[in-house]
Motif scaffolding. Structure first.
Motif, PDB file in Angstrom:
ATOM      1  N   VAL A  13      56.698  37.973  35.840  1.00 46.43           N
ATOM      2  CA  VAL A  13      55.252  37.764  35.897  1.00 46.43           C
ATOM      3  C   VAL A  13      54.782  38.101  37.300  1.00 46.43           C
ATOM      4  O   VAL A  13      55.334  37.624  38.290  1.00 46.43           O
ATOM      5  N   SER A  14      53.762  38.930  37.381  1.00 45.45           N
ATOM      6  CA  SER A  14      53.182  39.289  38.681  1.00 45.45           C
ATOM      7  C   SER A  14      52.214  38.206  39.122  1.00 45.45           C
ATOM      8  O   SER A  14      51.627  37.507  38.300  1.00 45.45           O
ATOM      9  N   PRO A  15      52.022  38.057  40.421  1.00 50.27           N
ATOM     10  CA  PRO A  15      51.027  37.095  40.902  1.00 50.27           C
ATOM     11  C   PRO A  15      49.632  37.475  40.417  1.00 50.27           C
ATOM     12  O   PRO A  15      49.327  38.646  40.221  1.00 50.27           O
ATOM     13  N   ARG A  16      48.808  36.463  40.241  1.00 53.92           N
ATOM     14  CA  ARG A  16      47.452  36.712  39.730  1.00 53.92           C
ATOM     15  C   ARG A  16      46.626  37.564  40.679  1.00 53.92           C
ATOM     16  O   ARG A  16      45.817  38.371  40.246  1.00 53.92           O
ATOM     17  N   TRP A  17      46.820  37.392  41.970  1.00 49.71           N
ATOM     18  CA  TRP A  17      46.037  38.166  42.923  1.00 49.71           C
ATOM     19  C   TRP A  17      46.368  39.644  42.822  1.00 49.71           C
ATOM     20  O   TRP A  17      45.489  40.493  42.990  1.00 49.71           O
ATOM     21  N   LEU A  18      47.635  39.962  42.522  1.00 49.65           N
ATOM     22  CA  LEU A  18      48.025  41.361  42.391  1.00 49.65           C
ATOM     23  C   LEU A  18      47.440  41.970  41.112  1.00 49.65           C
ATOM     24  O   LEU A  18      46.948  43.096  41.125  1.00 49.65           O
ATOM     25  N   THR A  19      47.460  41.196  40.034  1.00 49.01           N
ATOM     26  CA  THR A  19      46.847  41.653  38.790  1.00 49.01           C
ATOM     27  C   THR A  19      45.345  41.836  38.975  1.00 49.01           C
ATOM     28  O   THR A  19      44.760  42.820  38.505  1.00 49.01           O
ATOM     29  N   GLY A  20      44.715  40.905  39.677  1.00 45.39           N
ATOM     30  CA  GLY A  20      43.284  41.023  39.954  1.00 45.39           C
ATOM     31  C   GLY A  20      42.966  42.233  40.823  1.00 45.39           C
ATOM     32  O   GLY A  20      41.947  42.910  40.621  1.00 45.39           O
ATOM     33  N   LEU A  21      43.836  42.506  41.787  1.00 47.33           N
ATOM     34  CA  LEU A  21      43.644  43.675  42.641  1.00 47.33           C
ATOM     35  C   LEU A  21      43.746  44.964  41.835  1.00 47.33           C
ATOM     36  O   LEU A  21      42.926  45.877  41.996  1.00 47.33           O
ATOM     37  N   VAL A  22      44.733  45.040  40.957  1.00 46.50           N
ATOM     38  CA  VAL A  22      44.899  46.223  40.099  1.00 46.50           C
ATOM     39  C   VAL A  22      43.683  46.391  39.195  1.00 46.50           C
ATOM     40  O   VAL A  22      43.142  47.498  39.051  1.00 46.50           O
ATOM     41  N   LEU A  23      43.229  45.292  38.585  1.00 47.91           N
ATOM     42  CA  LEU A  23      42.052  45.366  37.712  1.00 47.91           C
ATOM     43  C   LEU A  23      40.799  45.755  38.500  1.00 47.91           C
ATOM     44  O   LEU A  23      39.978  46.539  38.021  1.00 47.91           O
ATOM     45  N   GLY A  24      40.651  45.218  39.703  1.00 45.06           N
ATOM     46  CA  GLY A  24      39.479  45.538  40.516  1.00 45.06           C
ATOM     47  C   GLY A  24      39.436  46.996  40.942  1.00 45.06           C
ATOM     48  O   GLY A  24      38.395  47.657  40.850  1.00 45.06           O
ATOM     49  N   LEU A  25      40.572  47.518  41.398  1.00 46.83           N
ATOM     50  CA  LEU A  25      40.613  48.919  41.808  1.00 46.83           C
ATOM     51  C   LEU A  25      40.407  49.857  40.627  1.00 46.83           C
ATOM     52  O   LEU A  25      39.669  50.843  40.726  1.00 46.83           O
ATOM     53  N   ALA A  26      41.050  49.554  39.516  1.00 52.03           N
ATOM     54  CA  ALA A  26      40.852  50.385  38.328  1.00 52.03           C
ATOM     55  C   ALA A  26      39.424  50.266  37.820  1.00 52.03           C
ATOM     56  O   ALA A  26      38.829  51.259  37.375  1.00 52.03           O
ATOM     57  N   GLY A  27      38.859  49.076  37.918  1.00 48.53           N
ATOM     58  CA  GLY A  27      37.477  48.872  37.499  1.00 48.53           C
ATOM     59  C   GLY A  27      36.503  49.720  38.297  1.00 48.53           C
ATOM     60  O   GLY A  27      35.498  50.195  37.762  1.00 48.53           O
ATOM     61  N   LEU A  28      36.798  49.943  39.572  1.00 49.71           N
ATOM     62  CA  LEU A  28      35.948  50.814  40.383  1.00 49.71           C
ATOM     63  C   LEU A  28      35.969  52.253  39.875  1.00 49.71           C
ATOM     64  O   LEU A  28      34.937  52.923  39.825  1.00 49.71           O
ATOM     65  N   PHE A  29      37.141  52.724  39.478  1.00 45.60           N
ATOM     66  CA  PHE A  29      37.233  54.087  38.939  1.00 45.60           C
ATOM     67  C   PHE A  29      36.510  54.211  37.600  1.00 45.60           C
ATOM     68  O   PHE A  29      35.826  55.206  37.338  1.00 45.60           O
ATOM     69  N   TYR A  30      36.653  53.201  36.766  1.00 41.88           N
ATOM     70  CA  TYR A  30      35.950  53.217  35.485  1.00 41.88           C
ATOM     71  C   TYR A  30      34.437  53.094  35.703  1.00 41.88           C
ATOM     72  O   TYR A  30      33.657  53.727  34.995  1.00 41.88           O
ATOM     73  N   ALA A  31      34.023  52.295  36.679  1.00 46.40           N
ATOM     74  CA  ALA A  31      32.597  52.167  36.980  1.00 46.40           C
ATOM     75  C   ALA A  31      32.031  53.490  37.500  1.00 46.40           C
ATOM     76  O   ALA A  31      30.887  53.849  37.196  1.00 46.40           O
ATOM     77  N   TYR A  32      32.834  54.225  38.256  1.00 47.26           N
ATOM     78  CA  TYR A  32      32.391  55.543  38.715  1.00 47.26           C
ATOM     79  C   TYR A  32      32.190  56.477  37.531  1.00 47.26           C
ATOM     80  O   TYR A  32      31.229  57.259  37.513  1.00 47.26           O
ATOM     81  N   ALA A  33      33.068  56.410  36.545  1.00 45.40           N
ATOM     82  CA  ALA A  33      32.916  57.246  35.350  1.00 45.40           C
ATOM     83  C   ALA A  33      31.628  56.882  34.605  1.00 45.40           C
ATOM     84  O   ALA A  33      30.908  57.764  34.124  1.00 45.40           O
ATOM     85  N   ILE A  34      31.319  55.592  34.527  1.00 40.56           N
ATOM     86  CA  ILE A  34      30.080  55.162  33.865  1.00 40.56           C
ATOM     87  C   ILE A  34      28.872  55.634  34.668  1.00 40.56           C
ATOM     88  O   ILE A  34      27.897  56.143  34.108  1.00 40.56           O
TER      89      ILE A  34
END
Length: 111
Positions: A13-34
């Motif tokens: 299990v990865s730490p929650r902060w690392l999962t949140g960081l991955v989701l946040g960075l990926a979310g920025l790329f998806y938000a750019y696509a939108i």
């Protein structure tokens, strides 16, 4: 012996902060696509669109969010690295869809 078997069956299990960081960075790329899809929709609306054109370009705005949610649902119980790979694969699907949408809108503008 049973202790060794139990430790092998539990996933890392990865730490929650690392999962949140991955989701946040990926979310920025998806938000750019939108954001890019919204800008393209506004540009094409100034030229004039039919009903099919509106529906297609509006789906282009919503599609990255749908892919992000599905990628999150697939990767939420995995490690942060696997989640990042799933989100990256989803971003590839969004990129392919975006190129297809651009090609379609060139045919709309040409006719």
């Amino acid at each position: 012996m049973s202790e060794m078997q139990m430790s092998q069956s539990t996933p890392a299990v990865s730490p929650r902060w690392l999962t949140g960081l991955v989701l946040g960075l990926a979310g920025l790329f998806y938000a750019y696509a939108i954001w890019n899809a919204v800008a393209h929709l506004i540009t094409m609306a100034q030229v004039g669109l039919s009903g099919v054109g509106w529906a297609t370009l509006l789906f282009g705005v919503v599609f990255p969010a749908i892919v992000f949610v599905f990628a999150y649902l697939i990767g939420r119980r995995r490690s942060a690295g696997e989640l990042a790979l799933v989100l990256l694969a989803g971003l590839g699907v969004v990129a392919v869809f975006w190129l297809s949408l651009l090609a379609y809108s060139l045919t709309l503008a040409g006719s």
